[in-house]
Design a protein around this motif. Structure first.
Motif, short mmCIF file in Angstrom:
data_model
loop_
_atom_site.label_atom_id
_atom_site.label_comp_id
_atom_site.label_asym_id
_atom_site.label_seq_id
_atom_site.Cartn_x
_atom_site.Cartn_y
_atom_site.Cartn_z
N ILE A 1 1.57 7.70 5.22
CA ILE A 1 0.30 8.21 5.60
C ILE A 1 -0.67 7.01 6.31
N ASP A 2 -0.42 5.83 5.51
CA ASP A 2 -1.36 4.78 6.03
C ASP A 2 -0.87 4.23 7.38
N GLU A 3 0.41 4.63 7.56
CA GLU A 3 0.93 4.08 9.09
C GLU A 3 0.39 5.24 10.14
N LEU A 4 0.50 6.32 9.66
CA LEU A 4 -0.15 7.49 10.82
C LEU A 4 -1.59 7.08 10.93
N LEU A 5 -2.52 6.61 9.72
CA LEU A 5 -3.82 6.44 9.99
C LEU A 5 -4.13 5.30 10.57
N ALA A 6 -3.25 4.50 10.63
CA ALA A 6 -3.58 3.06 11.37
C ALA A 6 -3.37 3.58 12.98
N ALA B 1 -6.75 12.62 1.44
CA ALA B 1 -7.70 11.67 1.24
C ALA B 1 -7.87 11.12 2.87
N ALA B 2 -6.97 11.13 3.34
CA ALA B 2 -7.12 10.43 4.83
C ALA B 2 -7.63 11.39 5.81
N ALA B 3 -7.85 12.74 5.47
CA ALA B 3 -8.59 13.95 6.42
C ALA B 3 -9.97 13.54 6.56
N VAL B 4 -10.53 13.90 7.75
CA VAL B 4 -11.76 13.82 8.05
C VAL B 4 -12.21 15.06 7.21
N ASP B 5 -11.62 16.19 7.44
CA ASP B 5 -11.86 17.64 6.92
C ASP B 5 -10.34 18.10 6.79
N VAL B 6 -10.35 19.10 5.62
CA VAL B 6 -9.28 19.79 5.43
C VAL B 6 -9.36 21.35 5.65
#
Ligand SMILES: C[S@@+](CC[C@H](N)C(=O)[O-])C[C@H]1O[C@@H](n2cnc3c(N)ncnc32)[C@H](O)[C@@H]1O
Length: 211
Positions: free
Chosen positions: A123-128, A175-180
């Protein structure tokens, strides 16, 4: 396309597509000589009959929508193929597979050939990646704290991130999502199939933004 052979399903044989090109061949470089000679039995819209794969992808690339689709793949979720197929139908910019690189392509019905599919190990890589593009990540799951998808103003450029069957969105994804965002349900089952949820969410984007 010539009216007499433009139809894609033969009522007599149930064969999909079209036979060999009748008469003199067209000279447009987008046409594939092998398909012109043998016929085109692929599951493509009539506009692309006899076009080479590369020509179709190049044409799709000129008009892709700015939404992206991401799905977590920690246990080879069988829904991923269906998500890719729907992403192709609604012309998503890209599909992102988060977690395991390998996924079951059967449900994609070869649409993955026409779709850009990018892999992120975590997920960190998707977020980056999303942050490097300035694109917000929106989770889609029916979790505590989620807000209704219905009526939610989806950004034009966004990543719609789906969880996998049974476990749903991971804590990191959440946690990464702006909204769910959750899709309203009214029956007894806790959730719908991830492929169905992805189709609904993508179509919500289409209803808001596609001309
Ligand atoms: C089968 S669900 C599992 C998790 C679900 N949170 C639960 O409580 O059972 C798998 C994925 O499908 C999508 N999904 C299923 N039902 C949904 C709904 N009502 N709203 C939004 N997403 C849904 C989500 O992306 C979810 O991560």
């Amino acid at each position: 396309m010539h009216a007499s052979w433009g139809t894609s399903v033969s009522a007599v044989t149930d064969e999909i597509g079209v036979g060999p090109w009748p008469g003199e061949w067209p000279t447009d470089v987008r046409y594939d000589p092998e398909l012109l000679a043998e016929g085109d039995r692929r599951n493509v819209v009539d506009r692309y009959r006899y076009w080479s794969l590369e020509a179709i992808v190049a044409d799709l690339d000129t008009r892709r929508h700015p939404f992206h689709v991401a799905i977590e793949n920690w246990a080879h979720d069988l829904n991923i193929g269906s998500v890719v197929r729907t992403a192709n139908a609604f012309l998503a910019a890209e599909v992102h597979i988060v977690g395991n690189r390998r996924w079951n392509r059967r449900g994609a019905m070869v649409t993955d050939r026409y779709q850009h599919v990018r892999h992120h190990p975590s997920i960190d890589e998707l977020l980056a990646w999303a942050s490097s593009q300035g694109i917000p990540v929106l989770g889609v799951d029916n979790l505590p704290g989620s807000v209704p998808l219905e009526g939610y103003p989806l950004p034009r450029a966004c990543v719609l991130l789906f969880g996998q069957e049974s476990v749903g969105l991971s804590d990191e994804a959440r946690a990464a999502a702006v909204d769910v965002l959750h899709i309203a349900q009214f029956g007894s089952t806790r959730s719908i199939n991830a492929g169905a949820a992805a189709a609904i969410a993508m179509h919500s984007w289409i209803a808001q933004h596609a001309g």
